[in-house]
Scaffold this motif. Sequence first.
Motif, mmCIF file in Angstrom:
data_model
loop_
_atom_site.group_PDB
_atom_site.id
_atom_site.type_symbol
_atom_site.label_atom_id
_atom_site.label_comp_id
_atom_site.label_asym_id
_atom_site.label_seq_id
_atom_site.Cartn_x
_atom_site.Cartn_y
_atom_site.Cartn_z
ATOM 1 N N VAL A 382 0.866 -1.187 0.000
ATOM 2 C CA VAL A 382 0.000 0.000 0.000
ATOM 3 C C VAL A 382 0.895 1.227 0.000
ATOM 4 N N GLN A 383 0.551 2.239 -0.865
ATOM 5 C CA GLN A 383 1.366 3.445 -0.957
ATOM 6 C C GLN A 383 0.435 4.661 -1.086
ATOM 7 N N LEU A 384 0.751 5.696 -0.335
ATOM 8 C CA LEU A 384 -0.024 6.942 -0.359
ATOM 9 C C LEU A 384 0.942 8.094 -0.129
ATOM 10 N N GLY A 385 0.905 9.093 -1.041
ATOM 11 C CA GLY A 385 1.814 10.224 -0.899
ATOM 12 C C GLY A 385 1.261 11.475 -1.567
ATOM 13 N N VAL A 386 1.601 12.623 -1.003
ATOM 14 C CA VAL A 386 1.186 13.924 -1.540
ATOM 15 C C VAL A 386 2.439 14.780 -1.689
ATOM 16 N N GLN A 387 2.618 15.387 -2.863
ATOM 17 C CA GLN A 387 3.760 16.255 -3.118
ATOM 18 C C GLN A 387 3.231 17.632 -3.595
ATOM 19 N N TRP A 388 3.839 18.705 -3.035
ATOM 20 C CA TRP A 388 3.399 20.079 -3.320
ATOM 21 C C TRP A 388 4.493 20.822 -4.083
ATOM 22 N N TYR A 389 4.017 21.829 -4.847
ATOM 23 C CA TYR A 389 4.988 22.727 -5.479
ATOM 24 C C TYR A 389 4.334 24.097 -5.612
ATOM 25 N N GLU A 391 4.885 27.822 -7.956
ATOM 26 C CA GLU A 391 5.605 28.454 -9.056
ATOM 27 C C GLU A 391 6.523 29.557 -8.561
ATOM 28 N N GLN A 392 6.231 30.078 -7.393
ATOM 29 C CA GLN A 392 7.085 31.116 -6.851
ATOM 30 C C GLN A 392 8.394 30.540 -6.321
ATOM 31 N N GLY A 393 8.425 29.216 -6.223
ATOM 32 C CA GLY A 393 9.639 28.582 -5.712
ATOM 33 C C GLY A 393 9.317 27.713 -4.503
ATOM 34 N N GLY A 394 9.908 26.550 -4.445
ATOM 35 C CA GLY A 394 9.708 25.633 -3.330
ATOM 36 C C GLY A 394 8.763 24.488 -3.698
ATOM 37 N N PHE A 395 9.087 23.291 -3.172
ATOM 38 C CA PHE A 395 8.232 22.115 -3.397
ATOM 39 C C PHE A 395 8.602 21.053 -2.363
ATOM 40 N N THR A 396 7.738 20.103 -2.216
ATOM 41 C CA THR A 396 8.026 18.906 -1.392
ATOM 42 C C THR A 396 8.115 17.703 -2.333
ATOM 43 N N GLN A 397 9.148 16.929 -2.138
ATOM 44 C CA GLN A 397 9.368 15.765 -3.017
ATOM 45 C C GLN A 397 9.809 14.578 -2.177
ATOM 46 N N GLY A 401 8.086 7.115 -3.668
ATOM 47 C CA GLY A 401 6.951 6.917 -4.558
ATOM 48 C C GLY A 401 7.426 6.531 -5.941
ATOM 49 N N THR A 402 6.504 6.523 -6.854
ATOM 50 C CA THR A 402 6.847 6.092 -8.216
ATOM 51 C C THR A 402 7.269 7.249 -9.113
ATOM 52 N N ALA A 403 6.756 8.475 -8.868
ATOM 53 C CA ALA A 403 7.044 9.611 -9.754
ATOM 54 C C ALA A 403 7.370 10.840 -8.903
ATOM 55 N N PRO A 404 8.624 11.247 -8.831
ATOM 56 C CA PRO A 404 8.962 12.487 -8.110
ATOM 57 C C PRO A 404 8.346 13.696 -8.819
ATOM 58 N N ILE A 405 7.965 14.671 -8.032
ATOM 59 C CA ILE A 405 7.266 15.833 -8.593
ATOM 60 C C ILE A 405 8.175 16.663 -9.480
ATOM 61 N N SER A 406 9.467 16.669 -9.194
ATOM 62 C CA SER A 406 10.387 17.441 -10.036
ATOM 63 C C SER A 406 10.465 16.854 -11.433
ATOM 64 N N SER A 407 10.469 15.522 -11.526
ATOM 65 C CA SER A 407 10.511 14.885 -12.844
ATOM 66 C C SER A 407 9.220 15.147 -13.601
ATOM 67 N N TYR A 447 7.778 15.027 -25.304
ATOM 68 C CA TYR A 447 7.027 14.244 -24.315
ATOM 69 C C TYR A 447 7.841 13.085 -23.715
ATOM 70 N N SER A 448 9.055 12.936 -24.112
ATOM 71 C CA SER A 448 9.837 11.779 -23.633
ATOM 72 C C SER A 448 10.116 11.862 -22.142
ATOM 73 N N LEU A 449 10.449 13.057 -21.644
ATOM 74 C CA LEU A 449 10.716 13.188 -20.208
ATOM 75 C C LEU A 449 9.468 12.895 -19.390
ATOM 76 N N LEU A 450 8.348 13.411 -19.841
ATOM 77 C CA LEU A 450 7.110 13.154 -19.109
ATOM 78 C C LEU A 450 6.721 11.673 -19.175
ATOM 79 N N ALA A 451 6.971 11.049 -20.338
ATOM 80 C CA ALA A 451 6.665 9.616 -20.458
ATOM 81 C C ALA A 451 7.546 8.783 -19.533
ATOM 82 N N ASN A 452 8.809 9.161 -19.418
ATOM 83 C CA ASN A 452 9.690 8.428 -18.506
ATOM 84 C C ASN A 452 9.267 8.611 -17.059
ATOM 85 N N ALA A 453 8.824 9.806 -16.725
ATOM 86 C CA ALA A 453 8.429 10.063 -15.338
ATOM 87 C C ALA A 453 7.148 9.337 -14.976
ATOM 88 N N LEU A 454 6.188 9.289 -15.905
ATOM 89 C CA LEU A 454 4.895 8.672 -15.609
ATOM 90 C C LEU A 454 4.829 7.198 -16.009
#
Length: 725
Positions: A382-389, A391-397, A401-407, A447-454
């Motif tokens: 079982v896996q559950l995670g929330v990541q925030w970002y 645009e002004q700067g700053g995020f939680t990663q 999980g399977t897909a980091p928010i930065s990727s 779209y290659s980077l997004l495909a690799n991330a997802l």
Amino acid sequence: MRNLCQRVLFIWNSRSAHSLTNGRSVFFTALLFHGMLISTSVSAANYSPNFKNTEITEFVNIVGKNLKKTMIVDPNVRGKINVRSYDVLTEAQYYQFFLNVLEVSGFSAVKMDNNIIKIIRNKDAKTSSIPVVDSDDPGMGDEMVTRVVEVKNVTVRELVPLLRQLSDQAGGGNVVNYDPANVIMLTGTAAVVNRLVKIIETVDRAGDQDVKIINLQYASASEIVRIIEAMNKTAGGKSGTPTFLIPKIVADERTNSVIISGEIKARERVVKLISRLDSELESIGNTRVFYLKYAKSEDLVKVLKGVSESIEAEAQSGQSKKSSRKSRNISIEAHESTNTLVITAQPDMLRSLSSVIYKLDVPRAQVLIEAIIVEVFESDGVQLGVQWYSEQGGFTQFNNGTAPISSVAAGALAAETTKGEFVPALLNDSNEVIQAGYSKPDVDGDYSLLANALGSVSGMMFGIMKNDWGAIIQAVSSDTNSNILATPSITTLENEEAYFIVGQEVPIITGSATGSNNNNPFQTVDRQEVGIKLRVTPQVNEGSGVQLTIEQEVSSVSGTTGVDIAINKREIKTTVMANTGETVILGGLIDEDVQESVQKVPLLGDIPFIGHLFKSSSNTTRKRNLMVFIRPTIITSSAMMNTMAKDKYNFIRADQLRKQEEGLSLMKSDNLPLLPHWNDALALPPSFDEYMGEGKKENNAGSTEELNNLERLDVQPISIDSQEQ
């Protein structure tokens, strides 16, 4: 005076036989005259008994009085006697006469220690306190005795039934055997018992089997034993010669001697035959061809050469002190096509090598090895995670999980379409428009980077974005269950390695290289066997034990990694002992793995309920049960092999029949393969003529069917001429 009294007694008794009929008168008269006889012959103590129609009880009383013995008569003792003696008897003879009369009438006298004699029936005497005698004082006449005889050379169990036929079993005789001590207990009259003892001694001497050892000088002990046993063996399997007259012969190969056990005449006959066979042969060259039945000729060549060299070295060392001996040329060659050995050597060397070949060329046992591999795997996650970002700067990663928010953000940015640039109008020197301005086409994003991330995302993932803030929520639950059962089996000869594999060869990258300036790059690939492997070498021990040297491997492709594929591998290498038909466990693994991973923002992630918005949690439980069993079965005969093959054959055929009944969903199931019945003759393919004949029949049948179809449809064939018109 003694002769006169005897005559008077005889004459009077003769007359009384005609004149007196009363038993009591006879008794008193006999008593009177016997008293006269005894009184007149006290010094000699001789008797001349004569009784006619006398009650046996009176006869016992008279004898008891004459011998001064106390007689106790059983009430069942009744009857009359008629007896006359023409000889003068001593006191001992008179007592034996008394016993003889009683034995003829079916009675016996049992002498007690207190000078008392009991007169009882014969059948009751054998259970009374009769004396136990031996060879020093065996008793005589009709005296009741018991004797224990020890038998040394024969079995009392076989001898007792014969002795009972010679003993009065219904009367006072009895023959009993005691097997643990091999003794016989005889009860009866002394005369009968002594006769049975003589018979036992004669038979016991006839069964006396001594042992003699004969050391051979020239012949082989095992070969001599084989020849003699072949001579003693009858064609029909049954021999009229008694068993104890057939000698037992055993070869002692260590000392090259023959051990003979049996009757003396039989031993002498065998000894004479062995002495004639054990003669020296001429040492001339000889060649012999040995056709092997089971062993391989090329394997035996090395063994026989080593044996011949050892024998030759031993013979030369024994002759070193004597005159020098010529070296003998020995040739041992193998002919693989016919599996034969061709040996050229002197006769004595040939005998030794022949004995070795005879012992090595034996059928080896076959062993059926059946393995059972069972693996049960369960996995829950079982896996559950929330990541925030922002645009002004700053995020939680979080990287658990399977897909980091930065990727994901980088891939989304790279996937955006870029608007084409505007190219202004082209003017000449007079500011006249030569070419109007225009906008370049929009550039599609990557779209290659997004495909690799997802691409590695499983479960549910969605994003929320409002104003400058956005969030990615991932939730997944996984449940994996597997139950693997494999039962490989293989049959092999004893001490022969067998190998079995069911699987596939998977390519594995082992290296890569590029040429100069990155031209002509290439990779080196090796193929690895993946599947179920079984390598085993059985060794049959004495009895029903089997020693197994086993290598068992189960492997499978797990998936891809960043470099290459991952392979699951389970391998056991061991040596075990097992009895035939028994199942033993080679090894196993019980593995339970529980993992929990939590990544969070400090303080915020610890807030109840709300803290889940600032952390990522992953829980995984894995449980694996792996067991490997093996069962060896020694195949001792062709019938046993045929039975096992039949069971396996019928199992596969039943599975094919089941498949035929189920059928195929998209195809006809008429042509599904099916094994023939067990032991059915294999059908040969048709000959050329038969095949061509069947083809013509099929063509004719097809043409007829087409014409019939045309007639039913009322369609007339069109000729070529009509088409041209």
